[in-house]
Design a protein around this motif. Structure first.
Motif, PDB file in Angstrom:
ATOM      1  N   ASN A  87       0.828  -1.210   0.000  1.00 26.34           N
ATOM      2  CA  ASN A  87       0.000   0.000   0.000  1.00 26.34           C
ATOM      3  C   ASN A  87       0.863   1.261   0.000  1.00 26.34           C
ATOM      4  N   ILE A  88       1.957   1.246   0.783  1.00 25.12           N
ATOM      5  CA  ILE A  88       2.851   2.406   0.815  1.00 25.12           C
ATOM      6  C   ILE A  88       3.497   2.611  -0.554  1.00 25.12           C
ATOM      7  N   TYR A  92       3.185   5.939  -2.997  1.00 22.52           N
ATOM      8  CA  TYR A  92       4.301   6.705  -3.556  1.00 22.52           C
ATOM      9  C   TYR A  92       4.214   6.769  -5.074  1.00 22.52           C
ATOM     10  N   ASP A  93       3.845   5.675  -5.692  1.00 26.01           N
ATOM     11  CA  ASP A  93       3.726   5.658  -7.152  1.00 26.01           C
ATOM     12  C   ASP A  93       2.639   6.619  -7.625  1.00 26.01           C
ATOM     13  N   SER A  97       3.108  10.105  -9.809  1.00 24.50           N
ATOM     14  CA  SER A  97       2.411  10.309 -11.084  1.00 24.50           C
ATOM     15  C   SER A  97       1.578  11.587 -11.082  1.00 24.50           C
ATOM     16  N   ILE A  98       1.159  12.064  -9.891  1.00 25.79           N
ATOM     17  CA  ILE A  98       0.323  13.258  -9.811  1.00 25.79           C
ATOM     18  C   ILE A  98       1.154  14.532  -9.811  1.00 25.79           C
ATOM     19  N   VAL A  99       2.254  14.550  -9.037  1.00 23.18           N
ATOM     20  CA  VAL A  99       3.073  15.762  -8.911  1.00 23.18           C
ATOM     21  C   VAL A  99       3.914  15.932 -10.176  1.00 23.18           C
ATOM     22  N   PRO A 100       3.774  17.067 -10.880  1.00 29.34           N
ATOM     23  CA  PRO A 100       4.521  17.245 -12.142  1.00 29.34           C
ATOM     24  C   PRO A 100       6.028  17.212 -11.960  1.00 29.34           C
ATOM     25  N   ASN A 117      12.998  12.087  -2.091  1.00 25.48           N
ATOM     26  CA  ASN A 117      12.867  13.134  -3.114  1.00 25.48           C
ATOM     27  C   ASN A 117      11.414  13.316  -3.528  1.00 25.48           C
ATOM     28  N   VAL A 118      10.675  12.207  -3.598  1.00 23.17           N
ATOM     29  CA  VAL A 118       9.260  12.301  -3.950  1.00 23.17           C
ATOM     30  C   VAL A 118       8.510  13.137  -2.914  1.00 23.17           C
ATOM     31  N   LEU A 119       8.788  12.884  -1.638  1.00 23.59           N
ATOM     32  CA  LEU A 119       8.129  13.653  -0.587  1.00 23.59           C
ATOM     33  C   LEU A 119       8.537  15.118  -0.613  1.00 23.59           C
ATOM     34  N   GLN A 120       9.833  15.392  -0.799  1.00 23.11           N
ATOM     35  CA  GLN A 120      10.320  16.766  -0.807  1.00 23.11           C
ATOM     36  C   GLN A 120       9.713  17.562  -1.961  1.00 23.11           C
ATOM     37  N   ARG A 121       9.707  16.961  -3.151  1.00 27.09           N
ATOM     38  CA  ARG A 121       9.147  17.677  -4.302  1.00 27.09           C
ATOM     39  C   ARG A 121       7.632  17.820  -4.180  1.00 27.09           C
TER      40      ARG A 121
END
Length: 241
Positions: A87-88, A92-93, A97-100, A117-121
C-alpha cells in the motif's frame, strides 16, 4: 444324524456367512469345523482396499507437523506487513504520477527517484499551489472591487441619462455658438490688453521675466474667474435688453 451324510448350516451374522460342516465317524459323533466368508464376495475386498487407502492418507497427514499458535501469528503478521508495504509503495507511485515535478527521474544517477525526493518535491509543489491559490484570491478580490466600481459608474451614468432626458427639448434655452465665441473673444481681449501693457520685448531674458510675472499676476484662477464673471454679467445685461 444318519451315517454317510453331511450337513451344512449357514448362519448370517452381520453380512457374513457362518458355515458348519459335519462328517460321520465310527462313534457316530460329529466333528464340527467353522469357516467365515464374506457375503458380498469381491465387494468385501474393495472395502478393505478403500479402508487401507484412507488409513495411508491419514498416516501421511499425521506425518506433517501441525502449525503452532505462534507460527500462525507469525505468518499472519508477515502477510499484513507485506500488504502494508504494498500500500505504501502504491501510494508513492500515485504521488509521483500526480506531482509534475516528480515525473522526471534523478538527473545525477539516472535512477528512479527515491521516496525522500518524492516527498520533498511533493511538499514544494503543494507550497507552490498554496501561493498560487493566495494570488488568485487576491486577483479575485481586486476584480470584485473593479466590478463594484463599474456598477457605481453605471448607476451614475444612468442617473445622468435620466436627468438629461428630463431637461427641456433640444434648442430651448440653449446658448448659441455666436454667444460662446463672444465670451471667449472678450476673455482673450481682456487678457491680451493686460499682456500688451505689461510685457517688454527688448530682449529674450526680459521677455521671459515679464511673461512669468504676467502669468502670476493676471492668470491666477481667482483673477480669471473675476474676468469671466464680469464678461458674463455684461453679456447677460445685453441679451436681456
Amino acid at each position: 444324524m444318519a451315517e454317510g451324510y453331511s450337513e451344512a448350516f449357514e448362519v448370517l451374522e452381520g453380512g457374513s456367512e457362518l458355515k458348519l460342516e459335519t462328517s460321520p465317524t465310527p462313534t457316530n459323533s460329529g466333528r464340527f469345523s467353522f469357516s467365515r466368508t464374506s457375503s458380498t464376495g469381491s465387494n468385501a475386498a474393495g472395502c478393505a482396499s478403500s479402508t487401507s487407502s484412507a488409513q495411508n492418507t491419514d498416516d501421511e497427514d499425521s506425518d506433517k507437523p501441525a502449525m503452532s499458535y505462534k507460527d500462525k501469528r507469525r505468518e499472519a503478521h508477515t502477510v499484513a506487513e507485506q500488504k502494508r508495504r504494498d500500500n505504501i509503495k502504491r501510494g508513492y507511485d500515485e504521488l509521483q504520477s500526480i506531482v509534475p515535478t516528480c515525473h522526471q527521474s534523478d538527473g545525477l544517477s539516472g535512477q528512479k527517484m527515491s521516496k525522500a525526493n518524492v516527498l520533498q518535491r511533493s511538499i514544494e509543489y503543494m507550497q507552490y499551489l498554496v501561493k498560487q491559490k493566495s494570488k488568485q484570491e487576491d486577483d479575485l478580490d481586486s476584480l470584485r472591487k473593479e466590478v463594484m466600481a463599474l456598477k457605481i459608474m453605471k448607476a451614475n451614468y444612468e442617473h445622468i441619462v435620466k436627468t438629461h432626458q428630463n431637461t427641456p427639448v433640444h434648442g430651448q434655452n440653449q446658448v448659441p455658438d455666436e454667444v460662446k465665441f463672444q465670451v471667449f473673444q472678450q476673455v482673450m481681449d481682456t487678457l491680451f490688453q493686460s499682456f500688451n501693457a505689461n510685457i517688454s520685448v527688448a530682449n529674450f531674458a526680459e521677455l521671459s521675466a515679464c511673461v512669468f510675472s504676467w502669468l502670476e499676476e493676471y492668470c491666477k484662477p481667482k483673477s480669471l474667474q473675476e474676468v469671466v464673471l464680469g464678461i458674463l454679467r455684461q453679456l447677460n445685461t445685453t441679451l436681456n435688453h
